[in-house]
Write a protein that holds these residues in place. Sequence first.
Motif, PDB file in Angstrom:
ATOM      1  N   GLY A  23      35.744  39.852  33.472  1.00 16.65           N
ATOM      2  CA  GLY A  23      36.241  40.982  32.745  1.00 16.65           C
ATOM      3  C   GLY A  23      37.572  42.031  32.623  1.00 16.65           C
ATOM      4  O   GLY A  23      38.077  42.782  32.857  1.00 16.65           O
ATOM      5  N   GLY A  24      36.244  42.777  33.074  1.00 13.66           N
ATOM      6  CA  GLY A  24      36.580  44.195  33.744  1.00 13.66           C
ATOM      7  C   GLY A  24      36.917  44.640  35.310  1.00 13.66           C
ATOM      8  O   GLY A  24      37.268  43.729  35.604  1.00 13.66           O
ATOM      9  N   THR A  25      37.077  45.947  35.677  1.00 10.29           N
ATOM     10  CA  THR A  25      37.628  46.340  36.775  1.00 10.29           C
ATOM     11  C   THR A  25      36.344  47.267  37.180  1.00 10.29           C
ATOM     12  O   THR A  25      35.410  47.737  36.794  1.00 10.29           O
ATOM     13  N   LEU A  26      36.241  47.310  38.732  1.00  9.89           N
ATOM     14  CA  LEU A  26      35.421  48.064  39.449  1.00  9.89           C
ATOM     15  C   LEU A  26      36.316  48.561  40.244  1.00  9.89           C
ATOM     16  O   LEU A  26      37.082  47.311  41.614  1.00  9.89           O
ATOM     17  N   GLY A  27      36.462  49.749  40.178  1.00  8.97           N
ATOM     18  CA  GLY A  27      37.575  50.529  41.462  1.00  8.97           C
ATOM     19  C   GLY A  27      38.979  49.683  40.965  1.00  8.97           C
ATOM     20  O   GLY A  27      39.491  49.270  40.156  1.00  8.97           O
ATOM     21  N   TYR A  35      38.923  46.162  42.176  1.00  5.52           N
ATOM     22  CA  TYR A  35      39.661  44.855  41.831  1.00  5.52           C
ATOM     23  C   TYR A  35      38.747  44.041  40.534  1.00  5.52           C
ATOM     24  O   TYR A  35      38.440  44.874  39.674  1.00  5.52           O
ATOM     25  N   ARG A  36      39.609  43.785  39.964  1.00  2.00           N
ATOM     26  CA  ARG A  36      39.346  42.798  38.565  1.00  2.00           C
ATOM     27  C   ARG A  36      38.457  41.947  38.641  1.00  2.00           C
ATOM     28  O   ARG A  36      38.303  41.287  39.534  1.00  2.00           O
ATOM     29  N   LEU A  37      37.359  41.921  37.569  1.00  2.00           N
ATOM     30  CA  LEU A  37      35.547  41.192  37.627  1.00  2.00           C
ATOM     31  C   LEU A  37      36.061  39.653  37.915  1.00  2.00           C
ATOM     32  O   LEU A  37      36.402  39.945  35.982  1.00  2.00           O
ATOM     33  N   THR A  38      35.947  38.841  37.896  1.00  2.00           N
ATOM     34  CA  THR A  38      36.624  37.334  37.460  1.00  2.00           C
ATOM     35  C   THR A  38      35.609  36.700  37.357  1.00  2.00           C
ATOM     36  O   THR A  38      35.779  34.864  36.492  1.00  2.00           O
ATOM     37  N   GLY A  39      34.196  36.717  37.721  1.00  2.00           N
ATOM     38  CA  GLY A  39      32.981  35.930  37.697  1.00  2.00           C
ATOM     39  C   GLY A  39      31.529  36.236  38.341  1.00  2.00           C
ATOM     40  O   GLY A  39      32.280  37.195  39.263  1.00  2.00           O
ATOM     41  N   VAL A  40      30.634  36.112  38.431  1.00  2.00           N
ATOM     42  CA  VAL A  40      29.223  36.112  38.954  1.00  2.00           C
ATOM     43  C   VAL A  40      29.332  34.796  39.897  1.00  2.00           C
ATOM     44  O   VAL A  40      29.264  34.269  39.976  1.00  2.00           O
ATOM     45  N   LEU A  41      29.652  35.270  41.194  1.00  2.00           N
ATOM     46  CA  LEU A  41      29.134  34.451  42.436  1.00  2.00           C
ATOM     47  C   LEU A  41      27.574  33.991  43.054  1.00  2.00           C
ATOM     48  O   LEU A  41      26.829  33.399  43.014  1.00  2.00           O
ATOM     49  N   GLY A  85      21.094  43.142  43.470  1.00  9.42           N
ATOM     50  CA  GLY A  85      22.149  43.110  42.985  1.00  9.42           C
ATOM     51  C   GLY A  85      23.128  42.454  42.970  1.00  9.42           C
ATOM     52  O   GLY A  85      22.404  40.634  42.111  1.00  9.42           O
ATOM     53  N   VAL A  86      24.551  42.681  42.068  1.00  7.00           N
ATOM     54  CA  VAL A  86      24.876  40.791  41.817  1.00  7.00           C
ATOM     55  C   VAL A  86      26.063  41.229  42.136  1.00  7.00           C
ATOM     56  O   VAL A  86      26.940  42.346  42.793  1.00  7.00           O
ATOM     57  N   VAL A  87      26.798  39.990  42.856  1.00 10.43           N
ATOM     58  CA  VAL A  87      28.229  39.474  43.916  1.00 10.43           C
ATOM     59  C   VAL A  87      28.643  39.201  43.278  1.00 10.43           C
ATOM     60  O   VAL A  87      28.134  38.328  42.271  1.00 10.43           O
ATOM     61  N   PHE A  88      30.108  39.841  42.009  1.00 14.43           N
ATOM     62  CA  PHE A  88      30.988  39.359  41.475  1.00 14.43           C
ATOM     63  C   PHE A  88      31.918  38.712  42.511  1.00 14.43           C
ATOM     64  O   PHE A  88      32.139  38.923  43.253  1.00 14.43           O
ATOM     65  N   GLU A  89      32.514  37.725  41.912  1.00 15.97           N
ATOM     66  CA  GLU A  89      33.900  37.455  42.083  1.00 15.97           C
ATOM     67  C   GLU A  89      35.086  37.677  41.585  1.00 15.97           C
ATOM     68  O   GLU A  89      34.878  38.531  40.339  1.00 15.97           O
ATOM     69  N   GLY A  90      35.944  38.155  42.827  1.00 19.88           N
ATOM     70  CA  GLY A  90      37.368  39.356  42.461  1.00 19.88           C
ATOM     71  C   GLY A  90      38.646  39.248  42.290  1.00 19.88           C
ATOM     72  O   GLY A  90      38.883  38.408  43.645  1.00 19.88           O
ATOM     73  N   GLU A  91      38.901  39.409  41.934  1.00 20.36           N
ATOM     74  CA  GLU A  91      40.794  39.941  42.557  1.00 20.36           C
ATOM     75  C   GLU A  91      41.449  41.009  43.091  1.00 20.36           C
ATOM     76  O   GLU A  91      41.083  42.287  42.136  1.00 20.36           O
ATOM     77  N   ASP A  92      41.763  41.799  44.848  1.00 22.86           N
ATOM     78  CA  ASP A  92      42.828  42.234  45.065  1.00 22.86           C
ATOM     79  C   ASP A  92      43.970  42.297  44.064  1.00 22.86           C
ATOM     80  O   ASP A  92      45.058  41.255  44.890  1.00 22.86           O
TER      81      ASP A  92
END
Length: 156
Positions: free
Chosen positions: A102-106, A108-114, A120-127
Motif C-alpha cells: 500500500g506504500g511506495t518505494l521510490g 513504485y507502488r507496492l501492491t502485494g508480497v510475492l 529479503g522481501v519481494v514485493f509486487e509493485g506497479e510502475d
Amino acid sequence: MPTATPHSTHSFLDLPVGQKRQVDRVCREFERAGSAARIEDYLPRVGPEMRAVLVNELIGIEVERQRAAGRAPDLAGYLARFPEYGPAVRAAVRATAGPEVGGTLGKYRLTGVLGRGGMGVVFEGEDPVIGRRVAVKVLPDRLLADPAARDRLLQE
C-alpha cells in the motif's frame, strides 16, 4: 520445547547451503498453509541448529501478514511464545519494519508480497510511469551494510 544450541544463529546467510534450502522449503510450506499456520508446528521440521533462523523467517512472514491486515506485530507475545529465541524474535520484528503493501518505494507502488526469504522481501509493485507490474526486492536492514549481500542482489 527445544532450545537453541550454543552454536545456533538467527542469520539465514550464516547457514550452509543445504540448511538454507531446508529453511526455505519450510518457509514455503508455512506460506502455502496461510494464516492458520502456527510457527510452533513448523519448528520440528528442521534441526535444532536451524531453529533460531526458522523462527526469524516465520515470524517475518507472519508479521507481514499482520501488517497487510492492518495489525501491528506483538513483540511481547512472540517473546512469550519463543523465549529461547529472543534475539531472533527481535530481529524478525525489526526487519519487517520496512516498506509495506500500500506504500511506495521510490517510484513504485507496492501492491502485494510475492515472497520472503533470507535475502529479503519481494514485493509486487506497479510502475506508474509505464503502467506495468514489477517485482521489487528489498534487502532487510541487517543486510544493507553487507557488500556481499548487495552484490548478490544486483546479480539477481
